[in-house]
Scaffold this motif. Structure first.
Motif, PDB file in Angstrom:
ATOM      1  N   THR A 226      -2.496  10.293 -11.230  1.00  0.00           N
ATOM      2  CA  THR A 226      -1.349  11.288 -11.384  1.00  0.00           C
ATOM      3  C   THR A 226      -0.180  10.459 -10.987  1.00  0.00           C
ATOM      4  O   THR A 226      -0.220   9.204 -10.980  1.00  0.00           O
ATOM      5  CB  THR A 226      -1.290  12.646 -10.688  1.00  0.00           C
ATOM      6  N   ARG A 227       1.129  10.918 -10.873  1.00  0.00           N
ATOM      7  CA  ARG A 227       2.095  10.343 -10.536  1.00  0.00           C
ATOM      8  C   ARG A 227       1.838   9.884  -8.892  1.00  0.00           C
ATOM      9  O   ARG A 227       1.129  10.427  -8.229  1.00  0.00           O
ATOM     10  CB  ARG A 227       3.379  11.439 -10.199  1.00  0.00           C
ATOM     11  N   PHE A 228       2.337   8.702  -8.655  1.00  0.00           N
ATOM     12  CA  PHE A 228       2.229   8.119  -7.307  1.00  0.00           C
ATOM     13  C   PHE A 228       2.971   9.133  -6.377  1.00  0.00           C
ATOM     14  O   PHE A 228       4.299   9.453  -6.322  1.00  0.00           O
ATOM     15  CB  PHE A 228       2.549   6.655  -7.296  1.00  0.00           C
ATOM     16  N   ARG A 229       2.283   9.258  -5.078  1.00  0.00           N
ATOM     17  CA  ARG A 229       2.727  10.140  -4.474  1.00  0.00           C
ATOM     18  C   ARG A 229       3.462   9.501  -2.899  1.00  0.00           C
ATOM     19  O   ARG A 229       3.356   8.486  -2.850  1.00  0.00           O
ATOM     20  CB  ARG A 229       1.691  11.206  -4.117  1.00  0.00           C
ATOM     21  N   GLU A 230       3.899  10.619  -2.309  1.00  0.00           N
ATOM     22  CA  GLU A 230       4.535  10.057  -0.977  1.00  0.00           C
ATOM     23  C   GLU A 230       3.790   9.180  -0.120  1.00  0.00           C
ATOM     24  O   GLU A 230       4.147   7.962   0.416  1.00  0.00           O
ATOM     25  CB  GLU A 230       5.083  11.321  -0.123  1.00  0.00           C
ATOM     26  N   ASN A 231       2.547   9.472   0.005  1.00  0.00           N
ATOM     27  CA  ASN A 231       1.575   8.549   0.858  1.00  0.00           C
ATOM     28  C   ASN A 231       1.457   7.128   0.046  1.00  0.00           C
ATOM     29  O   ASN A 231       1.345   6.361   1.043  1.00  0.00           O
ATOM     30  CB  ASN A 231       0.227   9.213   1.048  1.00  0.00           C
ATOM     31  N   ASP A 232       1.381   7.207  -1.035  1.00  0.00           N
ATOM     32  CA  ASP A 232       1.215   5.730  -1.818  1.00  0.00           C
ATOM     33  C   ASP A 232       2.439   5.198  -1.691  1.00  0.00           C
ATOM     34  O   ASP A 232       2.464   3.853  -1.445  1.00  0.00           O
ATOM     35  CB  ASP A 232       1.107   6.074  -3.392  1.00  0.00           C
ATOM     36  N   VAL A 233       3.865   5.708  -1.394  1.00  0.00           N
ATOM     37  CA  VAL A 233       4.863   4.963  -1.410  1.00  0.00           C
ATOM     38  C   VAL A 233       4.908   4.372   0.018  1.00  0.00           C
ATOM     39  O   VAL A 233       5.353   3.234   0.322  1.00  0.00           O
ATOM     40  CB  VAL A 233       6.218   5.830  -1.809  1.00  0.00           C
ATOM     41  N   LYS A 234       4.667   5.358   1.047  1.00  0.00           N
ATOM     42  CA  LYS A 234       4.698   4.928   2.349  1.00  0.00           C
ATOM     43  C   LYS A 234       3.755   3.603   2.776  1.00  0.00           C
ATOM     44  O   LYS A 234       4.243   2.581   3.330  1.00  0.00           O
ATOM     45  CB  LYS A 234       4.097   6.053   3.414  1.00  0.00           C
ATOM     46  N   LEU A 235       2.514   3.728   1.750  1.00  0.00           N
ATOM     47  CA  LEU A 235       1.686   2.485   2.204  1.00  0.00           C
ATOM     48  C   LEU A 235       2.089   1.474   1.518  1.00  0.00           C
ATOM     49  O   LEU A 235       2.271   0.449   2.131  1.00  0.00           O
ATOM     50  CB  LEU A 235       0.252   3.018   1.386  1.00  0.00           C
ATOM     51  N   ALA A 236       2.764   1.538   0.463  1.00  0.00           N
ATOM     52  CA  ALA A 236       3.318   0.236  -0.357  1.00  0.00           C
ATOM     53  C   ALA A 236       4.611  -0.474   0.683  1.00  0.00           C
ATOM     54  O   ALA A 236       4.814  -1.806   0.597  1.00  0.00           O
ATOM     55  CB  ALA A 236       3.943   0.574  -1.791  1.00  0.00           C
ATOM     56  N   ARG A 237       5.641   0.713   1.073  1.00  0.00           N
ATOM     57  CA  ARG A 237       6.653  -0.025   1.709  1.00  0.00           C
ATOM     58  C   ARG A 237       5.923  -0.607   3.116  1.00  0.00           C
ATOM     59  O   ARG A 237       6.256  -1.705   3.484  1.00  0.00           O
ATOM     60  CB  ARG A 237       7.439   1.154   2.387  1.00  0.00           C
ATOM     61  N   GLU A 238       4.793  -0.182   3.604  1.00  0.00           N
ATOM     62  CA  GLU A 238       4.228  -0.933   4.988  1.00  0.00           C
ATOM     63  C   GLU A 238       3.756  -2.305   4.259  1.00  0.00           C
ATOM     64  O   GLU A 238       3.762  -3.256   5.188  1.00  0.00           O
ATOM     65  CB  GLU A 238       3.203   0.004   5.366  1.00  0.00           C
ATOM     66  N   ILE A 239       3.037  -2.343   3.205  1.00  0.00           N
ATOM     67  CA  ILE A 239       2.254  -3.652   2.867  1.00  0.00           C
ATOM     68  C   ILE A 239       3.625  -4.700   2.518  1.00  0.00           C
ATOM     69  O   ILE A 239       3.234  -5.490   2.752  1.00  0.00           O
ATOM     70  CB  ILE A 239       1.687  -3.358   1.461  1.00  0.00           C
TER      71      ILE A 239
ATOM     72  N   ARG B 155       6.378  -4.537   3.946  1.00  0.00           N
ATOM     73  CA  ARG B 155       6.776  -5.039   5.261  1.00  0.00           C
ATOM     74  C   ARG B 155       6.230  -6.027   5.611  1.00  0.00           C
ATOM     75  O   ARG B 155       6.637  -7.257   6.489  1.00  0.00           O
ATOM     76  CB  ARG B 155       7.074  -4.082   6.185  1.00  0.00           C
ATOM     77  N   MET B 156       4.783  -6.260   5.628  1.00  0.00           N
ATOM     78  CA  MET B 156       3.844  -7.147   6.129  1.00  0.00           C
ATOM     79  C   MET B 156       3.905  -8.358   5.168  1.00  0.00           C
ATOM     80  O   MET B 156       2.773  -9.405   5.548  1.00  0.00           O
ATOM     81  CB  MET B 156       2.503  -6.454   6.550  1.00  0.00           C
ATOM     82  N   LYS B 157       4.626  -8.398   4.220  1.00  0.00           N
ATOM     83  CA  LYS B 157       4.499  -9.413   3.221  1.00  0.00           C
ATOM     84  C   LYS B 157       3.481  -9.883   2.792  1.00  0.00           C
ATOM     85  O   LYS B 157       2.780 -10.989   2.457  1.00  0.00           O
ATOM     86  CB  LYS B 157       5.186 -10.814   3.997  1.00  0.00           C
ATOM     87  N   LYS B 158       2.626  -8.753   2.038  1.00  0.00           N
ATOM     88  CA  LYS B 158       1.447  -8.993   1.221  1.00  0.00           C
ATOM     89  C   LYS B 158       1.767  -8.293  -0.169  1.00  0.00           C
ATOM     90  O   LYS B 158       2.422  -7.338  -0.379  1.00  0.00           O
ATOM     91  CB  LYS B 158       0.163  -8.407   1.983  1.00  0.00           C
ATOM     92  N   LYS B 159       0.841  -8.928  -0.976  1.00  0.00           N
ATOM     93  CA  LYS B 159       1.090  -8.352  -2.552  1.00  0.00           C
ATOM     94  C   LYS B 159       0.261  -6.877  -2.462  1.00  0.00           C
ATOM     95  O   LYS B 159      -0.671  -6.846  -2.200  1.00  0.00           O
ATOM     96  CB  LYS B 159       0.500  -9.262  -3.543  1.00  0.00           C
ATOM     97  N   PHE B 160       0.819  -6.036  -3.384  1.00  0.00           N
ATOM     98  CA  PHE B 160       0.327  -4.726  -3.692  1.00  0.00           C
ATOM     99  C   PHE B 160       0.522  -4.375  -5.227  1.00  0.00           C
ATOM    100  O   PHE B 160       1.570  -4.856  -5.837  1.00  0.00           O
ATOM    101  CB  PHE B 160       0.666  -3.551  -2.938  1.00  0.00           C
TER     102      PHE B 160
ATOM    103  N   GLN C  30      10.447   4.540  -8.219  1.00  0.00           N
ATOM    104  CA  GLN C  30      11.995   3.876  -7.951  1.00  0.00           C
ATOM    105  C   GLN C  30      12.802   4.982  -7.334  1.00  0.00           C
ATOM    106  O   GLN C  30      13.610   4.762  -6.478  1.00  0.00           O
ATOM    107  CB  GLN C  30      12.523   3.666  -9.310  1.00  0.00           C
ATOM    108  N   GLU C  31      12.591   6.481  -7.463  1.00  0.00           N
ATOM    109  CA  GLU C  31      13.266   7.446  -6.780  1.00  0.00           C
ATOM    110  C   GLU C  31      12.992   7.509  -5.233  1.00  0.00           C
ATOM    111  O   GLU C  31      13.612   7.926  -4.477  1.00  0.00           O
ATOM    112  CB  GLU C  31      13.030   8.872  -7.404  1.00  0.00           C
ATOM    113  N   GLN C  32      11.755   7.067  -4.914  1.00  0.00           N
ATOM    114  CA  GLN C  32      11.139   6.939  -3.445  1.00  0.00           C
ATOM    115  C   GLN C  32      11.440   5.628  -2.826  1.00  0.00           C
ATOM    116  O   GLN C  32      11.011   5.577  -1.782  1.00  0.00           O
ATOM    117  CB  GLN C  32       9.712   7.283  -3.512  1.00  0.00           C
ATOM    118  N   GLY C  33      12.270   4.937  -3.580  1.00  0.00           N
ATOM    119  CA  GLY C  33      12.756   3.416  -2.891  1.00  0.00           C
ATOM    120  C   GLY C  33      11.979   2.215  -3.157  1.00  0.00           C
ATOM    121  O   GLY C  33      12.076   1.042  -2.492  1.00  0.00           O
ATOM    122  N   ILE C  34      10.883   2.275  -3.946  1.00  0.00           N
ATOM    123  CA  ILE C  34      10.304   1.109  -4.715  1.00  0.00           C
ATOM    124  C   ILE C  34      11.119   0.330  -5.675  1.00  0.00           C
ATOM    125  O   ILE C  34      11.154   0.877  -6.451  1.00  0.00           O
ATOM    126  CB  ILE C  34       8.966   1.349  -5.063  1.00  0.00           C
TER     127      ILE C  34
END
Length: 397
Positions: free
Chosen positions: A129-142, A144-149, A188-192
């Motif tokens: 479905t739509r990407f959720r808050e936990n997906d976005v948190k994970l993407a931000r952390e990845i 930050r650690m300079k890996k591709k997602f 994008q609304e969640q900062g990605i």
């Protein structure tokens, strides 16, 4: 562009040959070829429970229900710990089914540490479905650690089918565009910033965005990892087949050089025997990667509904859908007039004083180089015919 390791290997091989150290040259060539064929690739598949992670893993690896190594699927949380699923033909390629992010066992703020972040080359974040808050948190952390997602919107076939049932005027292209725009806007609304979203059906990998996704991975992966991904890929389009062929072609010179090194040993019949074994080994790699081995063709028949005998009827090479042995290679070689002549000339030249060994090495290099190109071209052509048969000769999708 060659990696520093590649350049170092080339120089070591050249130096050994210049010093007439055939044993060392053979050892270095074998090391190089083995490393090229066994570069590890670890792909992390993550997302919330029920998003289709296991189904994606099975589809990518060409594994069906009931096969060894099948990743269990279902709506309940199947994965409790990071679980590696090895590609059936390429053990250096592993897809890791990670526990659902945000599940009770893996809260989002501890997720990456708990699943061993450093073990993976890149991450695929899947949602149905739509990407959720936990997906976005994970993407931000990845990030930050300079890996591709990468974001994969799964089960797109379900969405298209549902929309088709409830709309009198149906446009698949418009529906897919709306779904993608919705996912991108939500992220994008969640900062990605500039999120990459790919629409995928694990039951129809040749459709939608999967080809674009693979092209993106190829472009962004380090060069030494690209072939590992490419060879393990199912033949979902003609471009994949062509890219595999090009990658295999680039390595032919190393096998030919190994053949030339063996030809320098003045023992009757040694070079022909080693060459046949070498060609058989490489031909098996080609056949498996192109999906021309019997298990791959049987799986393709099951998944497409095209009878196995129809695939067999479209195959022309004697090296496809069979057990490839040195004896079979020699039979194929003797049926090729130019190869047979080169082999005879090599054996005859070996014992000519002074000039015999260099001549035998040159002839052995040429024979192996030409034969591998011949085998590769024939198997690639067969892969194309099988691909067209699988899609009912419709390769425009």
């Amino acid at each position: 562009m060659d990696t520093p390791h590649d350049c170092e290997s080339v120089e070591e091989i050249k130096a050994a040959l210049q010093k007439n150290n055939q044993a060392l040259a053979m050892e270095k060539i074998k090391e190089y070829v083995d490393k090229q064929n066994n570069i590890p690739l670890n792909i992390a598949i993550t997302g919330e429970t029920g998003s289709g992670k296991s189904t994606f893993i099975n589809a990518f690896r060409g594994v069906k229900h009931g096969d060894a190594g099948y990743a269990p699927t279902g709506v309940r949380e199947c994965t409790k710990v990071p679980t590696p699923y090895t590609h059936p033909n390429y053990p250096n390629v592993k897809l890791w089914d990670l526990p659902g992010v945000g599940g009770k066992h893996f809260p989002a703020d501890q997720y990456l540490n708990d699943v061993g972040f450093e073990n993976y080359d890149f991450f695929i974040i899947i949602s149905d479905t739509r990407f959720r808050e936990n997906d976005v948190k994970l993407a931000r952390e990845i990030q930050r650690m300079k890996k591709k997602f990468y974001f994969v919107r799964s089960k797109i076939d379900n969405d298209i089918r549902a929309q088709k049932l409830c709309q009198s005027e149906f446009s698949e292209a418009e529906i897919k565009e709306q779904i993608k725009e919705d996912c991108i806007k939500c992220l994008q609304e969640q900062g990605i910033q500039s999120p990459q979203v790919f629409l995928v059906s694990s039951f129809e990998l040749h459709l939608h965005d999967f080809s674009l996704f693979i092209e993106t991975l190829e472009r962004e992966l380090p060069e030494h990892k690209r072939n590992a991904l490419l060879f393990a890929m199912p033949n979902i389009n003609q471009q994949i087949i062509n890219k595999k062929k090009e990658a295999f072609q680039a390595n032919i010179k190393w096998y030919a050089a190994l053949s030339a090194a063996v030809a320098a040993v003045p023992l009757p019949g040694l070079s022909v025997g080693v060459d046949a074994a070498l060609l058989a080994h490489v031909a098996k790699q080609y056949a498996v990667s192109f999906g021309l081995d019997v298990p791959s063709l049987e799986n393709l028949a099951k998944s497409t509904g095209v009878p196995f005998k129809d695939f067999m009827a479209s195959i022309l090479s004697p090296l496809a859908a069979t057990k490839i042995t040195p004896d079979l290679i020699i039979k194929v070689l003797t049926q090729c007039a130019s190869a047979a002549a080169l082999m005879a000339a090599e054996e005859g030249s070996r014992f000519i004083p002074f000039l015999g060994i260099p001549a035998a090495m040159a002839l052995s290099f040429t024979t192996t180089y030409r034969m591998l190109n011949f085998i590769l071209n024939e198997l690639a052509d067969d892969a194309q015919r099988v691909f067209e048969k699988a899609l009912g000769c419709n390769t425009t999708e």
